[in-house]
Design a protein around this motif. Structure first.
Motif, PDB file in Angstrom:
ATOM      1  N   THR A 223     -30.515  -0.351  -6.921  1.00  0.00           N
ATOM      2  CA  THR A 223     -29.492  -1.365  -7.119  1.00  0.00           C
ATOM      3  C   THR A 223     -29.071  -1.451  -8.585  1.00  0.00           C
ATOM      4  OG1 THR A 223     -28.991  -3.729  -6.971  1.00  0.00           O
ATOM      5  CG2 THR A 223     -31.287  -3.143  -7.330  1.00  0.00           C
ATOM      6  N   VAL A 224     -27.781  -1.729  -8.818  1.00  0.00           N
ATOM      7  CA  VAL A 224     -27.285  -1.889 -10.185  1.00  0.00           C
ATOM      8  C   VAL A 224     -27.481  -3.322 -10.680  1.00  0.00           C
ATOM      9  CG1 VAL A 224     -25.595  -0.038 -10.004  1.00  0.00           C
ATOM     10  CG2 VAL A 224     -24.943  -2.354  -9.312  1.00  0.00           C
ATOM     11  N   ALA A 269     -19.808  -4.559  -9.353  1.00  0.00           N
ATOM     12  CA  ALA A 269     -20.415  -3.710  -8.316  1.00  0.00           C
ATOM     13  C   ALA A 269     -21.633  -4.392  -7.716  1.00  0.00           C
ATOM     14  CB  ALA A 269     -20.805  -2.355  -8.909  1.00  0.00           C
ATOM     15  N   ALA A 270     -22.440  -5.031  -8.553  1.00  0.00           N
ATOM     16  CA  ALA A 270     -23.617  -5.746  -8.065  1.00  0.00           C
ATOM     17  C   ALA A 270     -23.208  -6.936  -7.200  1.00  0.00           C
ATOM     18  CB  ALA A 270     -24.467  -6.217  -9.246  1.00  0.00           C
ATOM     19  N   GLN A 271     -22.166  -7.660  -7.618  1.00  0.00           N
ATOM     20  CA  GLN A 271     -21.708  -8.817  -6.857  1.00  0.00           C
ATOM     21  C   GLN A 271     -21.235  -8.396  -5.467  1.00  0.00           C
ATOM     22  OE1 GLN A 271     -18.989 -11.344  -8.996  1.00  0.00           O
ATOM     23  NE2 GLN A 271     -18.401 -12.501  -7.207  1.00  0.00           N
ATOM     24  N   LYS A 373      -9.365  -3.403 -14.536  1.00  0.00           N
ATOM     25  CA  LYS A 373      -9.757  -1.997 -14.642  1.00  0.00           C
ATOM     26  C   LYS A 373     -11.154  -1.785 -14.055  1.00  0.00           C
ATOM     27  CE  LYS A 373     -10.202   1.724 -18.059  1.00  0.00           C
ATOM     28  NZ  LYS A 373     -10.133   2.056 -19.508  1.00  0.00           N
ATOM     29  N   ALA A 374     -12.052  -2.732 -14.328  1.00  0.00           N
ATOM     30  CA  ALA A 374     -13.430  -2.636 -13.811  1.00  0.00           C
ATOM     31  C   ALA A 374     -13.450  -2.665 -12.290  1.00  0.00           C
ATOM     32  CB  ALA A 374     -14.279  -3.777 -14.380  1.00  0.00           C
ATOM     33  N   LYS A 379     -17.044   2.047  -7.922  1.00  0.00           N
ATOM     34  CA  LYS A 379     -17.741   3.156  -7.272  1.00  0.00           C
ATOM     35  C   LYS A 379     -18.552   3.959  -8.273  1.00  0.00           C
ATOM     36  CE  LYS A 379     -14.699   3.862  -3.281  1.00  0.00           C
ATOM     37  NZ  LYS A 379     -13.819   4.815  -2.555  1.00  0.00           N
ATOM     38  N   LYS A 380     -18.104   3.966  -9.531  1.00  0.00           N
ATOM     39  CA  LYS A 380     -18.811   4.695 -10.576  1.00  0.00           C
ATOM     40  C   LYS A 380     -20.212   4.127 -10.791  1.00  0.00           C
ATOM     41  CE  LYS A 380     -16.457   5.619 -14.319  1.00  0.00           C
ATOM     42  NZ  LYS A 380     -15.844   5.469 -15.675  1.00  0.00           N
TER      43      LYS A 380
END
Length: 401
Positions: A223-224, A269-271, A373-374, A379-380
């Motif tokens: 997990t990030v 991404a984590a959210q 932009k984020a 996906k990155k």
């Protein structure tokens, strides 16, 4: 035509209600953050054995400063410092050992902070320490950090979050990032803890019962957002997370847009990850087990990031003057006022005394662009470890609080 108007009204009012909920949530806990927190009632007075864990991913310069400062920290009991070395140079490892720092080297095909911590804990004898404190590679502990953490455990807590604050505000972006962190502290940590709920974890400046942390990290995976995963696991256990508002850990703030975008990509991404993972379970925990804390964590994952929320509300406010359907400009304007009130109430008074505040506010449109932009880069975060680069910085006198 009527059906199109009905559809347009339905969609816009549904969005409006959702965004209004965001504003109400933030404003409530912003106000709650001004409620006085009761002092800890320490019932078991002893100095527990503490290990300070510092995961370091390819940060050869900063980790030397952080670990040296950690070794010089004053605590009445016994404590040891461990650097979890992921990709550090051999000469850095040698210097760390010369300071008296314990070094645990880890090697992963894909690095994550959670895996690094879990691997390190497996190598430390389970009965050697009572508490595990976690710092980021750029963190400097405030003078009483370990002692106050020990006191919180004496009051019966098994998880503690300290007040992480900026150690640098030497650019307008760093000042904006510092403001954002303090607003987060006020709403998601102090505000929640003041009304009897758990503080949110922030990823560093936190401490756990040693064996409890080891259990929490089992199967942490790639997990990030390991701090958010821990958040969910802790509230599922119905453990209350203590917040120490007057106990500081100093943290380096983002200085430029590129790093800001990279960091927010990881956060968004984590959210999204945890909203997908726990949305259904949040309802089950609330209805079946009465676990409101768990449901609240899901609600937090459901909220729009604040910088995006400012932009979205501003867009709807302006477009409402042109659109023939949907809520009136007054509806959107009230939400903008509510959001502004929540943010300004949550920001500590000392920030209003700084000339940098206006410069930081000027950066908001650019920060909004970075957030958009984020969104397109999340996906990155799933395919690579987007660590935040750091520089060697001392704690500025102006931010000592």
């Amino acid at each position: 035509m009527f059906l199109l108007e009905l559809l347009g009204n339905s969609i816009l009012y549904a969005i409006g209600v959702y965004l209004l909920f965001n504003c109400c949530y933030l404003l409530f806990f912003s106000l709650a953050g001004h409620k006085k927190i009761k002092p800890l009632q320490v019932t078991v007075k002893k100095n527990r054995r503490i290990c300070v864990l510092i995961p370091a991913y390819r940060e050869n310069e900063v980790v030397l400063e952080t670990s040296r400062a950690a070794m010089n920290h004053q605590y009445n009991g016994e404590f040891d410092v461990y650097v979890i070395a992921d990709g550090l140079l051999p000469e850095t490892v040698s210097k760390l050992k010369s300071f008296g720092v314990n070094v645990i080297e880890v090697f992963f095909e894909k690095s994550t902070k959670g895996k690094a911590l879990s691997t390190a804990l497996d190598q430390i004898p389970a009965n050697k320490y009572d508490i595990a404190a976690i710092l980021d590679v750029d963190n400097i502990m405030g003078s009483d950090f370990l002692q106050e953490v020990n006191n919180a455990f004496g009051a019966g807590y098994r998880v503690v979050q300290a007040h992480r604050t900026a150690k640098n505000m030497d650019s307008s972006f760093a000042f904006l990032d510092a403001c954002n962190e303090e607003i987060n502290n006020h709403i998601y940590r102090k505000g929640h803890f003041a009304v009897g709920m758990s503080s949110a974890l922030i990823g560093s400046g936190m401490a756990f019962g040693f064996s409890y942390l080891k259990d929490l990290l089992k199967g942490i995976g790639e997990t990030v957002g390991e701090d958010k995963e821990l958040d969910f696991r802790i509230v599922k256990d119905q453990e209350r997370i203590c917040y120490l508002d007057k106990v500081y850990v100093y943290d380096e703030k983002i200085e430029n847009a590129k790093v800001f975008t990279q960091q927010r990509t990881r956060w968004i991404a984590a959210q999204v990850e945890f909203l997908k993972k726990y949305a259904g379970e949040g309802v089950v925990q609330l209805v079946k087990h009465g676990n409101f804390e768990f449901f609240n964590k899901v609600v937090q994952a459901f909220l729009v990031p604040r910088v995006l929320l400012i932009g979205i509300l501003g867009l709807f406010f302006l477009s409402s003057f042109l659109l023939p359907v949907g809520p009136s400009p007054l509806f959107w304007g009230i939400q903008l006022v509510m959001l502004s009130a929540a943010l300004f109430i949550a920001l500590p008074a000392r920030f209003y005394k700084s000339k940098q505040l206006v410069q930081a506010l000027v950066q908001l449109p650019y920060a909004l662009f970075c957030m958009v932009k984020a969104l397109f880069q999340i996906k990155k975060a799933k395919t690579s470890f987007l660590s935040t680069p750091h520089k060697v910085k001392s704690v500025s006198a102006e931010v000592n609080v």
